[in-house]
Design an enzyme around this catalytic site. Structure first.
Site, short mmCIF file in Angstrom:
data_model
loop_
_atom_site.label_atom_id
_atom_site.label_comp_id
_atom_site.label_asym_id
_atom_site.label_seq_id
_atom_site.Cartn_x
_atom_site.Cartn_y
_atom_site.Cartn_z
N ARG A 211 0.84 -1.20 0.00
CA ARG A 211 0.00 0.00 0.00
C ARG A 211 0.88 1.25 0.00
O ARG A 211 0.58 2.24 -0.66
CB ARG A 211 -0.90 0.02 1.24
CG ARG A 211 -1.97 -1.02 1.23
CD ARG A 211 -2.83 -0.88 2.50
NE ARG A 211 -3.68 -2.04 2.63
CZ ARG A 211 -3.72 -2.83 3.70
NH1 ARG A 211 -2.97 -2.57 4.75
NH2 ARG A 211 -4.53 -3.85 3.72
N PHE A 227 -11.77 -5.50 -5.27
CA PHE A 227 -11.61 -6.38 -4.11
C PHE A 227 -11.07 -5.54 -2.94
O PHE A 227 -10.12 -5.92 -2.27
CB PHE A 227 -10.66 -7.55 -4.40
CG PHE A 227 -11.00 -8.32 -5.65
CD1 PHE A 227 -11.94 -9.34 -5.61
CD2 PHE A 227 -10.40 -8.01 -6.87
CE1 PHE A 227 -12.27 -10.06 -6.76
CE2 PHE A 227 -10.73 -8.72 -8.02
CZ PHE A 227 -11.65 -9.75 -7.97
N ASP A 249 -16.24 -3.79 -3.85
CA ASP A 249 -16.20 -5.08 -3.14
C ASP A 249 -17.61 -5.66 -3.13
O ASP A 249 -18.58 -4.91 -3.09
CB ASP A 249 -15.69 -4.90 -1.70
CG ASP A 249 -15.15 -6.20 -1.12
OD1 ASP A 249 -13.91 -6.35 -1.02
OD2 ASP A 249 -15.96 -7.09 -0.78
N ASP A 294 -6.63 -7.19 -6.09
CA ASP A 294 -6.18 -7.99 -4.95
C ASP A 294 -7.28 -8.96 -4.55
O ASP A 294 -7.90 -8.82 -3.49
CB ASP A 294 -5.80 -7.07 -3.78
CG ASP A 294 -5.26 -7.85 -2.58
OD1 ASP A 294 -4.75 -8.97 -2.79
OD2 ASP A 294 -5.36 -7.35 -1.44
N CYS A 334 -2.87 -14.26 -3.57
CA CYS A 334 -2.53 -14.72 -2.21
C CYS A 334 -2.78 -16.22 -2.07
O CYS A 334 -2.89 -16.73 -0.96
CB CYS A 334 -3.29 -13.91 -1.16
SG CYS A 334 -5.07 -14.07 -1.30
N1 SAH Z 1 -7.08 -5.43 -0.77
C1 SAH Z 1 -7.79 -5.60 0.46
C2 SAH Z 1 -7.99 -7.05 0.82
C3 SAH Z 1 -8.76 -7.84 -0.20
S1 SAH Z 1 -9.43 -9.31 0.45
C4 SAH Z 1 -7.08 -4.84 1.56
O1 SAH Z 1 -6.00 -4.29 1.33
O2 SAH Z 1 -7.61 -4.77 2.67
C5 SAH Z 1 -10.49 -9.80 -0.84
C6 SAH Z 1 -11.83 -9.08 -0.91
O3 SAH Z 1 -12.47 -9.46 -2.12
C7 SAH Z 1 -12.81 -9.38 0.20
O4 SAH Z 1 -13.17 -8.17 0.82
C8 SAH Z 1 -14.03 -9.99 -0.51
O5 SAH Z 1 -15.27 -9.54 0.03
C9 SAH Z 1 -13.87 -9.46 -1.91
N2 SAH Z 1 -14.45 -10.22 -3.02
C10 SAH Z 1 -14.48 -11.55 -3.21
N3 SAH Z 1 -14.98 -11.85 -4.42
C11 SAH Z 1 -15.28 -10.67 -5.03
C12 SAH Z 1 -15.80 -10.30 -6.29
N4 SAH Z 1 -16.13 -11.23 -7.20
N5 SAH Z 1 -15.94 -8.99 -6.60
C13 SAH Z 1 -15.63 -8.04 -5.67
N6 SAH Z 1 -15.12 -8.34 -4.45
C14 SAH Z 1 -14.95 -9.62 -4.13
#
Ligand code: SAH
Length: 390
Positions: A211, A227, A249, A294, A334
């Site tokens: 970040r 995400f 998200d 992500d 991940c």
């Molecule tokens: N980048 C974030 C962490 C991402 S974790 C950070 O820095 O905090 C992954 C996220 O993807 C979760 O919040 C989950 O709700 C979301 N997610 C899962 N499938 C998804 C989709 N198809 N479209 C959008 N979000 C999604």
């Protein structure tokens, strides 16, 4: 003192290489009453002591927690946790700009299955096997001893992580003290962390360094953080002077907190959307010149790895096709079972499919509070790339 496991001849080599897992096929003899999670001492075929670990009935039969024949008591845990704490103190991870980090990262810190996250004195205990879970009372005492007055509360969040072999059911709850959601500071950026209801332990501490790297690129750009969860990358981008930032998200509760975080940091150029990333990307051609991808782990097992690769390729090709010329793409995986070289090859395939001219600017990985050791390369799970797309 503890039940005893003797290995087959020749199977000592993995312990001698300090790999923390012993597979069931390596075992010749079990002596004593051994059940899921039991503490066991492991001996070589010649009778020599090798290590102490926690027994499991799956393919990983022993998870090693010590290479010295010691009692697994409070003093043992004090030593383990003090080492992990000292490592992070030495690296200056907690400082006047950052008051949260992963305090203990399983194999990387010498105890498979033990995760401790630190949020400004509030510690989340998460056990990923029943052996660690059964020893939590000692771990609580050790945390009190090591952290002293810095410790405000301990919350056990193991209900969903104990694994399929665990007969014991766990209910999430406080082991010490009590708290609502807490506001933490990471690189001077403020985040609300709801560890009780949020995903994982409430916040994705593993993206702290990445970040910060985004701040170098985000200035003046139109940023899309997909995400986004509670907006980690978004808030940094906005603070770095992005022209606008959009967060996406599927989780409405994550987007709620994302909006709170935008407010907490006094942002005016941020908007958040509850949507599926794949749908959202469809009609946004040319609207962004910095995109973060992500996603959650698309797979956790080798059996479904191929499907996951198809998913990563599709997602990345979509983003590459729609980003503005001169755009910057931050892309991550991940999934532990997708190693970095497989991920890089997948990105190459996506680049070819997109028809865009793509350059690799930087390779990214997990930060030092999620340590990877030479003995356990499997501990490396987070990898990413920064791409320039013409
Ligand atoms: N980048 C974030 C962490 C991402 S974790 C950070 O820095 O905090 C992954 C996220 O993807 C979760 O919040 C989950 O709700 C979301 N997610 C899962 N499938 C998804 C989709 N198809 N479209 C959008 N979000 C999604």
């Amino acid at each position: 003192m503890y039940s005893k496991i003797t290995l087959q001849k020749g199977k000592e080599i993995s312990v001698q290489r300090l790999h923390p897992w012993l597979f069931s096929g390596a075992i010749k003899l079990k002596e004593g009453f051994i059940t899921e999670g039991s503490i066991v001492e492991v001996f070589g075929s010649n009778g020599q002591y090798l290590c102490t670990g926690l027994y499991g009935s799956g393919s990983i039969a022993v998870r090693v927690i010590s290479y010295e024949q010691v009692k697994i008591d409070t003093a043992f845990w004090v030593n383990k946790i003090a080492k992990a704490w000292e490592y992070r103190q030495n690296l200056g991870i907690l400082n006047s700009h950052t008051n949260c980090c992963r305090l203990f990262f399983a194999e990387g810190d010498g105890v498979p299955g033990l995760v401790l996250d630190y949020y400004d004195g509030h510690v989340i205990f998460q056990a990923h096997n029943i052996g660690v879970y059964q020893l939590k009372a000692d771990i609580v005492v050790a945390l009190q001893h090591v952290l002293g007055t810095a410790l405000k509360s301990i919350f056990d969040k193991s209900a969903d992580t104990l694994g399929k072999h665990a007969k014991e059911k766990s209910v999430n709850g406080f082991l010490l003290g009590q708290s609502g959601s807490v506001a933490v500071t990471e690189n001077d950026v403020k985040f609300e962390v709801d560890f009780v209801n949020g995903q994982k332990t409430g916040f994705f501490l593993d993206q702290r360094v990445n970040r910060e790297i985004l701040m170098k690129y985000a200035k003046g750009r139109k940023v899309l953080n997909t995400f986004s969860y509670t907006g980690g990358f978004s808030i940094y981008a906005a603070k770095a002077g992005a022209m606008l930032v959009h967060s996406v998200d599927v989780s409405a509760s994550a987007i709620d907190i994302c909006n709170q975080n935008a407010e907490l940091n006094h942002l005016t150029n941020h908007q958040a959307f509850v949507a599926d990333t794949f749908d959202f990307l469809k009609d946004k051609q040319g609207q962004y010149d910095c995109i973060i991808l992500d996603p959650p782990a698309f797979t956790k097992s080798r059996d479904t790895r191929h499907q996951a690769i198809i998913g990563y390729k599709r997602l990345n090709a979509m983003a590459m096709k729609m980003i503005q010329p001169g755009g910057i793409l931050f892309t991550f995986s991940c999934s532990g079972v997708v190693d970095k070289f497989l991920f890089y090859n997948t990105i190459a395939a996506a680049a070819m499919e997109s028809g865009r001219d793509v350059k690799i600017l930087e390779y990214l990985n997990q930060p030092p509070d999620h340590p990877v050791t030479p003995y356990f390369p499997e501990g490396e799970y987070l990898k990413g790339m920064i791409l320039y797309i013409r």
